[in-house]
Every structure is written in structure tokens, then in C-alpha cells.
Scaffold this active site. Structure first.
Site, mmCIF file in Angstrom:
data_model
loop_
_atom_site.group_PDB
_atom_site.id
_atom_site.type_symbol
_atom_site.label_atom_id
_atom_site.label_comp_id
_atom_site.label_asym_id
_atom_site.label_seq_id
_atom_site.Cartn_x
_atom_site.Cartn_y
_atom_site.Cartn_z
ATOM 1 C CB ALA A 54 -0.928 -0.019 1.202
ATOM 2 C CB THR A 84 1.104 6.706 0.474
ATOM 3 O OG1 THR A 84 2.503 6.537 0.232
ATOM 4 C CG2 THR A 84 0.606 5.582 1.350
ATOM 5 C CG PHE A 95 -4.700 -1.442 5.259
ATOM 6 C CD1 PHE A 95 -5.627 -0.503 4.856
ATOM 7 C CD2 PHE A 95 -4.900 -2.762 4.894
ATOM 8 C CE1 PHE A 95 -6.727 -0.858 4.100
ATOM 9 C CE2 PHE A 95 -5.994 -3.139 4.131
ATOM 10 C CZ PHE A 95 -6.908 -2.187 3.732
ATOM 11 N NE ARG A 96 -1.025 -4.589 9.199
ATOM 12 C CZ ARG A 96 -1.732 -4.957 8.140
ATOM 13 N NH1 ARG A 96 -1.556 -4.358 6.989
ATOM 14 N NH2 ARG A 96 -2.615 -5.923 8.234
ATOM 15 C CD GLN A 99 1.662 -7.091 0.597
ATOM 16 O OE1 GLN A 99 1.281 -7.505 1.689
ATOM 17 N NE2 GLN A 99 2.650 -6.240 0.492
ATOM 18 C CG HIS A 103 -3.854 -9.094 -0.918
ATOM 19 N ND1 HIS A 103 -3.166 -8.293 -0.036
ATOM 20 C CD2 HIS A 103 -3.451 -10.367 -0.643
ATOM 21 C CE1 HIS A 103 -2.389 -9.047 0.727
ATOM 22 N NE2 HIS A 103 -2.540 -10.301 0.382
ATOM 23 C CB CYS A 131 -24.522 -16.724 -8.538
ATOM 24 S SG CYS A 131 -24.627 -15.019 -9.119
ATOM 25 C CB SER A 149 5.076 -4.059 1.716
ATOM 26 O OG SER A 149 4.413 -5.046 2.486
HETATM 27 P P1 NAD Z 1 0.612 -1.602 5.065
HETATM 28 O O1 NAD Z 1 -0.348 -0.484 5.238
HETATM 29 O O2 NAD Z 1 0.623 -2.679 6.061
HETATM 30 O O3 NAD Z 1 2.097 -0.975 5.028
HETATM 31 C C1 NAD Z 1 2.413 0.087 4.206
HETATM 32 C C2 NAD Z 1 3.855 0.469 4.493
HETATM 33 O O4 NAD Z 1 4.240 1.405 3.510
HETATM 34 C C3 NAD Z 1 4.058 1.111 5.849
HETATM 35 O O5 NAD Z 1 5.077 0.405 6.548
HETATM 36 C C4 NAD Z 1 4.515 2.544 5.533
HETATM 37 O O6 NAD Z 1 5.549 2.988 6.363
HETATM 38 C C5 NAD Z 1 5.045 2.409 4.124
HETATM 39 N N1 NAD Z 1 4.890 3.574 3.285
HETATM 40 C C6 NAD Z 1 3.868 4.491 3.249
HETATM 41 N N2 NAD Z 1 4.070 5.376 2.264
HETATM 42 C C7 NAD Z 1 5.253 5.040 1.673
HETATM 43 C C8 NAD Z 1 5.991 5.568 0.584
HETATM 44 N N3 NAD Z 1 5.585 6.630 -0.094
HETATM 45 N N4 NAD Z 1 7.143 4.946 0.237
HETATM 46 C C9 NAD Z 1 7.603 3.866 0.919
HETATM 47 N N5 NAD Z 1 6.940 3.342 1.958
HETATM 48 C C10 NAD Z 1 5.777 3.902 2.319
HETATM 49 O O7 NAD Z 1 0.411 -2.177 3.604
HETATM 50 P P2 NAD Z 1 0.771 -3.592 2.964
HETATM 51 O O8 NAD Z 1 2.079 -4.070 3.481
HETATM 52 O O9 NAD Z 1 0.517 -3.487 1.532
HETATM 53 O O10 NAD Z 1 -0.281 -4.634 3.517
HETATM 54 C C11 NAD Z 1 -1.577 -4.350 3.900
HETATM 55 C C12 NAD Z 1 -2.736 -4.584 2.981
HETATM 56 O O11 NAD Z 1 -3.062 -3.303 2.525
HETATM 57 C C13 NAD Z 1 -2.637 -5.359 1.729
HETATM 58 O O12 NAD Z 1 -3.432 -6.485 1.859
HETATM 59 C C14 NAD Z 1 -3.286 -4.447 0.651
HETATM 60 O O13 NAD Z 1 -4.224 -5.171 -0.101
HETATM 61 C C15 NAD Z 1 -3.976 -3.429 1.445
HETATM 62 N N6 NAD Z 1 -4.137 -2.049 0.944
HETATM 63 C C16 NAD Z 1 -4.019 -1.751 -0.372
HETATM 64 C C17 NAD Z 1 -4.172 -0.446 -0.795
HETATM 65 C C18 NAD Z 1 -4.059 -0.148 -2.268
HETATM 66 O O14 NAD Z 1 -4.372 -1.021 -3.076
HETATM 67 N N7 NAD Z 1 -3.576 1.038 -2.641
HETATM 68 C C19 NAD Z 1 -4.410 0.580 0.122
HETATM 69 C C20 NAD Z 1 -4.531 0.236 1.484
HETATM 70 C C21 NAD Z 1 -4.373 -1.081 1.872
#
Ligand code: NAD
Length: 245
Positions: A24, A28, A35-36, A101, A119, A130, A187
Site C-alpha cells: 500500500a 500513498t 493500512f498500517r 498486495q 489480493h 453465484c 510494504s
Molecule cells: P501496510 O499499510 O501494512 O504498510 C504500508 C507500508 O508502507 C508502511 O510500513 C509505511 O511505512 C510504508 N509507506 C507508506 N508510504 C510510503 C511511501 N511513499 N514509500 C515507501 N513506503 C511507504 O500495507 P501492505 O504491506 O501493503 O499490507 C496491507 C494490505 O493493505 C494489503 O493487503 C493491501 O491489499 C492493502 N491495501 C491496499 C491499498 C491499495 O491497493 N492502494 C491501500 C490500502 C491497503
């Protein structure tokens, strides 16, 4: 070891099988929350209570509200330049594939071809009973949108408690097993089983390069680490690569 764009460019030019793994944090910089991290969507929430099969069955209104809100977030948001850079690296034969992801569909929309969407895809709406495909607009038509068969409409994402799509998982396994350079972009590496891929690559002898704003549980296994923003890092790497190739 501290990883720089110049170092990554050198590694890419020497690698035979380079694979990218995104989370994710890759989106950003396009304006989609992750998410986290401290600004993330889960702030104080329990994912299992919102994005799980149980939530869909037992807390359906909240479940649908949450995913309507996420679909609304996708409107008017576009992939940043880093996505296009990855697609160009693939076109040039430098990159063997992307494992993501993310559920925003940005890699494929930007031209990446060999992409394992582990995902699923947020805007691929279907009936949970269905399996019939539906338009996104159907999801906005009712508070709890239903198919003509009576089943609940749901986004095409993998919910907590569901298994990953087989085709994407097998592609991810295949390219990870063969790679010699594995780059993680944005991630937390907290989500299982997706987070097995960086470890699998490392165990197979690939160089592991992690670019993430915050610590991850696998930082101590990485050969190179950077806390830079993924999009910025990709642009600088692409520039450095231009000077090498
Ligand atoms: P996560 O939210 O767990 O982690 C995201 C990480 O990215 C964090 O550790 C953060 O510090 C880092 N981060 C944020 N902005 C950044 C940047 N510009 N450059 C580098 N690092 C940056 O996300 P995850 O590990 O992908 O796992 C969580 C779940 O989130 C997945 O299952 C995914 O499907 C879902 N998700 C997806 C989206 C999307 O599709 N855009 C958005 C939100 C969540």
C-alpha cells in the site's frame, strides 16, 4: 546496509531476474492511504471486524459502507510516475514481473503486464453467492447491494479468512523462485502469506532490497534498506539507470 538509488540501478543492470513486490505504501504518493502506518486506514480499527468474511456476513452494512468509501477514494486518483517506470523497465526486459498486495489495479493500468495481484482488485465487483460480475455502480445502488440471485455483492478483494487467488499466487511463486534481485516497495511486510515472498527470494540467494518508510520485520534480512518514498526512489533509480545503460 543503506541502499541508494545509484546502488539499486547498479544491481538492476547486473541482475538477470529482477522482481518487484509492492504494498500500500507504493500508492500513498498517489493519494491513497495505506493500512498500517500512522496515517493509515486501520488507525485504531481491527481489520478482521471490517474486512473479513465474518464482517461481510454478520456486519454487512458496515462492510459495504467501508468498501463504498474505499471505492470512492479510488475515483479521481491516478498512478504516479513510479508505476510507469516499472512498466517501462518490464518493456525493456529489465524487470521480470511485479507481485503486488495492492487492490487499486495501478500496475496493470500503468502498463505492467506480468503482474501477480495477490489480493485481487477493489473495483472487480461480484456476487458472493453465484459469482456473477457486477458494475461498480451496482454497489452504490443500495445500502446492502444484492445480486438478482439474492447474494451479497462484494469487492473482488481477498478478505481476511479467504485464500489468495491461485493463478496470482503461482505466478508470484514462480518468479520469486527464479529471481536474483527482489525489491520491496512500500510494504509493512506484516501480512501473511504475501510476506513469505521476500523471505523465499532471500532463502534462494537473491539480493533483497527494501524501500519502506517504517521498519519491517525483515529489515535484518535485507541486503539494502532505504526509508525514502517509493515513487521518489524509483524516479532517482531510473535516472541513475539511464547513466549506466
Ligand atoms: P501496510 O499499510 O501494512 O504498510 C504500508 C507500508 O508502507 C508502511 O510500513 C509505511 O511505512 C510504508 N509507506 C507508506 N508510504 C510510503 C511511501 N511513499 N514509500 C515507501 N513506503 C511507504 O500495507 P501492505 O504491506 O501493503 O499490507 C496491507 C494490505 O493493505 C494489503 O493487503 C493491501 O491489499 C492493502 N491495501 C491496499 C491499498 C491499495 O491497493 N492502494 C491501500 C490500502 C491497503
Amino acid at each position: 546496509m543503506s541502499g541508494t538509488p545509484k546502488k539499486l540501478a547498479e544491481l538492476i543492470s547486473a541482475a538477470e531476474k529482477f522482481v518487484v513486490f509492492t504494498g500500500a505504501g507504493m500508492s500513498t504518493e498517489s493519494g491513497l492511504a495505506d493500512f498500517r502506518s500512522s496515517e493509515g486506514l486501520w488507525r485504531g480499527k481491527d481489520p478482521r471486524k471490517t474486512a473479513s468474511r465474518e464482517a461481510m456476513k454478520e456486519n454487512t452494512e458496515d462492510f459495504c459502507d467501508f468498501y463504498r468509501w474505499r471505492l470512492e477514494q479510488l475515483r479521481g486518483v491516478v498512478p504516479h510516475q513510479g508505476y510507469r517506470i516499472l512498466a517501462e523497465w518490464e518493456e525493456k526486459g529489465l524487470l521480470k514481473g511485479v507481485i503486488t498486495q495492492n487492490v487499486d489495479g495501478f500496475h496493470k493500468a500503468s502498463g505492467s503486464i506480468r503482474t501477480a495481484e495477490l489480493h485481487g482488485r477493489l473495483n472487480a465487483l461480484r456476487c458472493d453467492s453465484c459469482g456473477k460480475n457486477h458494475e461498480v455502480s451496482d454497489f452504490f445502488a443500495q445500502k446492502v447491494p444484492r445480486c438478482s440471485c439474492g447474494g451479497i455483492l462484494r469487492p473482488g478483494v481477498v478478505l481476511f479468512g479467504e485464500s489468495l487467488p491461485r493463478e496470482a499466487f503461482e505466478l508470484a511463486e514462480r518468479i520469486t523462485a527464479a529471481c536474483d534481485l527482489f525489491l520491496v516497495l512500500g510494504s509493512s511486510l506484516e501480512v501473511s502469506p504475501a510476506n513469505m515472498f521476500p523471505l523465499l527470494a532471500r532463502q534462494n540467494g537473491a539480493c533483497l532490497f527494501i524501500v519502506n518508510r517504517e521498519n519491517t520485520p525483515y529489515d535484518d534480512r535485507a541486503d539494502y534498506l532505504s526509508r525514502e518514498k517509493a515513487g521518489v526512489f524509483l524516479r532517482e533509480t531510473d535516472e541513475a539507470l539511464g547513466n549506466i545503460l
